[in-house]
Design a protein around this motif. Sequence first.
Motif, PDB file in Angstrom:
ATOM      1  N   LEU A  41       0.803  -1.159   0.084  1.00  0.00           N
ATOM      2  CA  LEU A  41      -0.018  -0.027  -0.156  1.00  0.00           C
ATOM      3  C   LEU A  41       0.888   1.303   0.078  1.00  0.00           C
ATOM      4  O   LEU A  41       0.703   2.180  -0.729  1.00  0.00           O
ATOM      5  N   ASN A  42       1.977   1.158   0.704  1.00  0.00           N
ATOM      6  CA  ASN A  42       2.990   2.314   0.763  1.00  0.00           C
ATOM      7  C   ASN A  42       3.301   2.726  -0.533  1.00  0.00           C
ATOM      8  O   ASN A  42       3.141   3.975  -1.189  1.00  0.00           O
ATOM      9  N   GLU A  43       3.732   1.656  -1.316  1.00  0.00           N
ATOM     10  CA  GLU A  43       4.239   1.711  -2.547  1.00  0.00           C
ATOM     11  C   GLU A  43       3.204   2.293  -3.609  1.00  0.00           C
ATOM     12  O   GLU A  43       3.606   3.241  -4.667  1.00  0.00           O
ATOM     13  N   LEU A 101       6.339  -9.408   4.792  1.00  0.00           N
ATOM     14  CA  LEU A 101       5.490 -10.315   4.226  1.00  0.00           C
ATOM     15  C   LEU A 101       4.070  -9.773   4.136  1.00  0.00           C
ATOM     16  O   LEU A 101       3.162 -10.446   3.724  1.00  0.00           O
ATOM     17  N   THR A 102       3.813  -8.429   4.356  1.00  0.00           N
ATOM     18  CA  THR A 102       2.437  -7.764   4.431  1.00  0.00           C
ATOM     19  C   THR A 102       1.884  -7.609   2.784  1.00  0.00           C
ATOM     20  O   THR A 102       2.339  -7.572   1.978  1.00  0.00           O
ATOM     21  N   ARG A 103       0.563  -8.216   2.800  1.00  0.00           N
ATOM     22  CA  ARG A 103      -0.312  -8.248   1.810  1.00  0.00           C
ATOM     23  C   ARG A 103      -0.921  -7.186   1.543  1.00  0.00           C
ATOM     24  O   ARG A 103      -1.604  -6.543   2.296  1.00  0.00           O
ATOM     25  N   PHE A 104      -1.232  -6.629   0.216  1.00  0.00           N
ATOM     26  CA  PHE A 104      -1.995  -5.699  -0.207  1.00  0.00           C
ATOM     27  C   PHE A 104      -3.653  -5.604   0.517  1.00  0.00           C
ATOM     28  O   PHE A 104      -4.110  -4.735   0.747  1.00  0.00           O
ATOM     29  N   GLU A 105      -4.087  -6.848   0.215  1.00  0.00           N
ATOM     30  CA  GLU A 105      -5.470  -6.846   0.340  1.00  0.00           C
ATOM     31  C   GLU A 105      -5.671  -6.766   2.031  1.00  0.00           C
ATOM     32  O   GLU A 105      -6.785  -6.149   2.457  1.00  0.00           O
ATOM     33  N   GLU A 106      -4.664  -7.296   2.800  1.00  0.00           N
ATOM     34  CA  GLU A 106      -4.747  -6.936   4.345  1.00  0.00           C
ATOM     35  C   GLU A 106      -4.494  -5.407   4.512  1.00  0.00           C
ATOM     36  O   GLU A 106      -5.375  -5.067   5.488  1.00  0.00           O
ATOM     37  N   VAL A 315      24.979 -19.497  -2.619  1.00  0.00           N
ATOM     38  CA  VAL A 315      24.288 -19.687  -1.310  1.00  0.00           C
ATOM     39  C   VAL A 315      22.952 -19.388  -1.235  1.00  0.00           C
ATOM     40  O   VAL A 315      22.572 -18.177  -1.802  1.00  0.00           O
ATOM     41  N   ALA A 316      21.972 -20.199  -0.723  1.00  0.00           N
ATOM     42  CA  ALA A 316      20.502 -19.899  -0.662  1.00  0.00           C
ATOM     43  C   ALA A 316      20.242 -19.640   0.716  1.00  0.00           C
ATOM     44  O   ALA A 316      20.409 -20.310   1.635  1.00  0.00           O
ATOM     45  N   VAL A 317      19.449 -18.573   1.053  1.00  0.00           N
ATOM     46  CA  VAL A 317      19.023 -18.152   2.359  1.00  0.00           C
ATOM     47  C   VAL A 317      17.455 -17.856   2.105  1.00  0.00           C
ATOM     48  O   VAL A 317      16.863 -17.110   1.425  1.00  0.00           O
ATOM     49  N   ARG A 318      16.746 -18.747   3.000  1.00  0.00           N
ATOM     50  CA  ARG A 318      15.335 -18.549   3.124  1.00  0.00           C
ATOM     51  C   ARG A 318      14.756 -17.124   3.918  1.00  0.00           C
ATOM     52  O   ARG A 318      15.574 -16.982   5.027  1.00  0.00           O
ATOM     53  N   HIS A 319      14.143 -16.219   3.105  1.00  0.00           N
ATOM     54  CA  HIS A 319      13.799 -15.145   3.651  1.00  0.00           C
ATOM     55  C   HIS A 319      12.134 -14.849   3.576  1.00  0.00           C
ATOM     56  O   HIS A 319      11.483 -14.595   2.577  1.00  0.00           O
ATOM     57  N   GLY A 320      11.578 -15.259   4.667  1.00  0.00           N
ATOM     58  CA  GLY A 320      10.170 -15.366   4.822  1.00  0.00           C
ATOM     59  C   GLY A 320       9.520 -16.855   3.819  1.00  0.00           C
ATOM     60  O   GLY A 320      10.080 -17.504   3.918  1.00  0.00           O
ATOM     61  N   ARG A 321       8.575 -16.332   2.855  1.00  0.00           N
ATOM     62  CA  ARG A 321       8.294 -17.222   1.788  1.00  0.00           C
ATOM     63  C   ARG A 321       9.317 -17.397   0.779  1.00  0.00           C
ATOM     64  O   ARG A 321       8.998 -18.111  -0.382  1.00  0.00           O
TER      65      ARG A 321
END
Length: 352
Positions: A41-43, A101-106, A315-321
């Motif tokens: 939403l900010n964007e 991880l905020t979603r626009f719909e939320e 190197v793979a790093v998980r960030h949230g989903r």
Amino acid sequence: MRTVQPARPPTAIDVAFCFMVVRYALTGTALADVRFGISPLNELVLSLRSWREPGRYPLHLPWIRRTRPLHGQLDTEMLQALVSSRRWVPDFLTRQPSSPLTRFEEELARLESVPAATVRRDVAATYPGDEPVPEVLQGRNALRRMISALEEYWQLCFAPDWPRMRAVLEADVTYRGRQIAQHGLATMFADLSDRVRMDGDTVEVQSGAGPDWIRPADQGLTLVPSLWTSAACVPVSPDEPPTIIYLPRGRATLWESAPLPTSEALAGVLGSHRAALLQRLAAPASSTELALGLGVTPTAVNQHLRALRAAGLLVAVRHGRSVLYRRSDLAEQLLAASGAQASGVQPSVAAP
């Protein structure tokens, strides 16, 4: 949301009217509670500034040109009114995001519960002095019309490109987190903007207008990367949660889809497509970001990424989903030895 203007040589006006300074005091446990958030939403709201002054956003001109013909299908009266002549927008539309991880719909759903008094206060703060508040922002139905206009704008102009934008923002958050771990908070803050610095336990942000103020950040400070700010932003009101919106790294590549030449020596060993991917990973990126930048499917990119990781080059790093990839030390040595650090355009990536 008030913009912190980029640095420039001082003028006579600057001497007479010194920059205001917003200070966030990181008291107690808040010193360890500096967090990051990403807000669709900010964007969306901040991108409306490009409607008023597209010349301030040269990196986004490809997107601006592509989406401008769609404005005729939108509630342009409302959307244009959300940005004042100072390029300020109401604070309640740029609230502090809860996570990366905020979603626009939320976020859009939360707007429905904003009190009418808050809407009136933030709209008035967006239009200070002699600038009149547009009639479309007044009245009982103003908030409902704002929400409807923003939702249509999102669906028509923003949603198709949001994965590309989000990938750049997530990569920046990962980079800042690594900065904190390796060099500390002060170094990270100094790298955000030349108008942001950490002095002891206080974070200072210089702005161009308004009174100085300081408030404790006893509930922590949230840093929000944005592709649509000129340097750094803070809320107009000191009553808002401590937030700094700043420009992310990697934004210059956002709309690029053309390829980088690779060293023949490296391409001879790895193949041109995998060598090209290694060059593009100068900063951490997800397979989605890489696929969007190269104009191919994530499946094609993922096959190459798996092969490079199996060889110890990534190197793979998980960030949230999301999973973000970065070059390993071995890959850095290989690129340096082959001379494949040149800039330019990158070849397309095909499935192996």
